[in-house]
Every structure is written in C-alpha cells, then in structure tokens.
Scaffold this motif. Structure first.
Motif, short mmCIF file in Angstrom:
data_model
loop_
_atom_site.label_atom_id
_atom_site.label_comp_id
_atom_site.label_asym_id
_atom_site.label_seq_id
_atom_site.Cartn_x
_atom_site.Cartn_y
_atom_site.Cartn_z
N VAL A 163 0.84 -1.20 0.00
CA VAL A 163 0.00 0.00 0.00
C VAL A 163 0.87 1.25 0.00
N ILE A 190 1.34 4.15 -2.99
CA ILE A 190 1.14 5.59 -2.76
C ILE A 190 2.38 6.37 -3.16
N SER A 212 -2.13 0.09 -4.73
CA SER A 212 -2.72 0.19 -3.39
C SER A 212 -4.16 -0.31 -3.39
#
Length: 67
Positions: free
Chosen positions: A15, A19, A33
């Motif tokens: 994740v 990002i 993500s």
C-alpha cells in the motif's frame, strides 16, 4: 514472525509503495494500493490469501488467521 504478521507487513508495504509511486512516478500506481486493499477485503471474507500461501511455502510459521 508469524504468518499473520508477515502478511500484514507485506500488505502495508505494498500500500505504501503504491502511494509513493503514484506521487513520484505516475498517478496510476495508486491501482497497486487499490489491488492490495481489495485483496485484504477478499481475504477477510474467504480466508484465501495468495501472499499467505507464498509465505507459508517459504517456511514462515503459521499464525491463527491464515492456516
């Protein structure tokens, strides 16, 4: 480290990586993500987690969530 903690750590890493890549490389990296999030939701309902299978094959000790 148990299998549960390894899976959670890997999911968190994916994740955060998605990002970071979406902010620095291209906005479509946010899909990484999203994929990780959808996979976590799917695993919560079905108990099937591909990452857990890989970590188990690598010899990580089982935890209580992914057997």
């Amino acid at each position: 480290m148990t299998l549960d903690r390894a899976v959670l750590m890997f999911a968190g890493f994916v994740v955060l990586l998605g990002i970071a890549l979406s902010l620095t490389v291209h906005p479509w990296w946010i899909a990484l993500s999203a994929f990780a999030g959808l996979n976590m939701i799917q695993a919560a309902f079905t108990g099937f987690c591909p990452a857990a299978m890989v970590f188990k094959a690598l010899g990580v000790q089982p935890g209580t969530a992914f057997k």
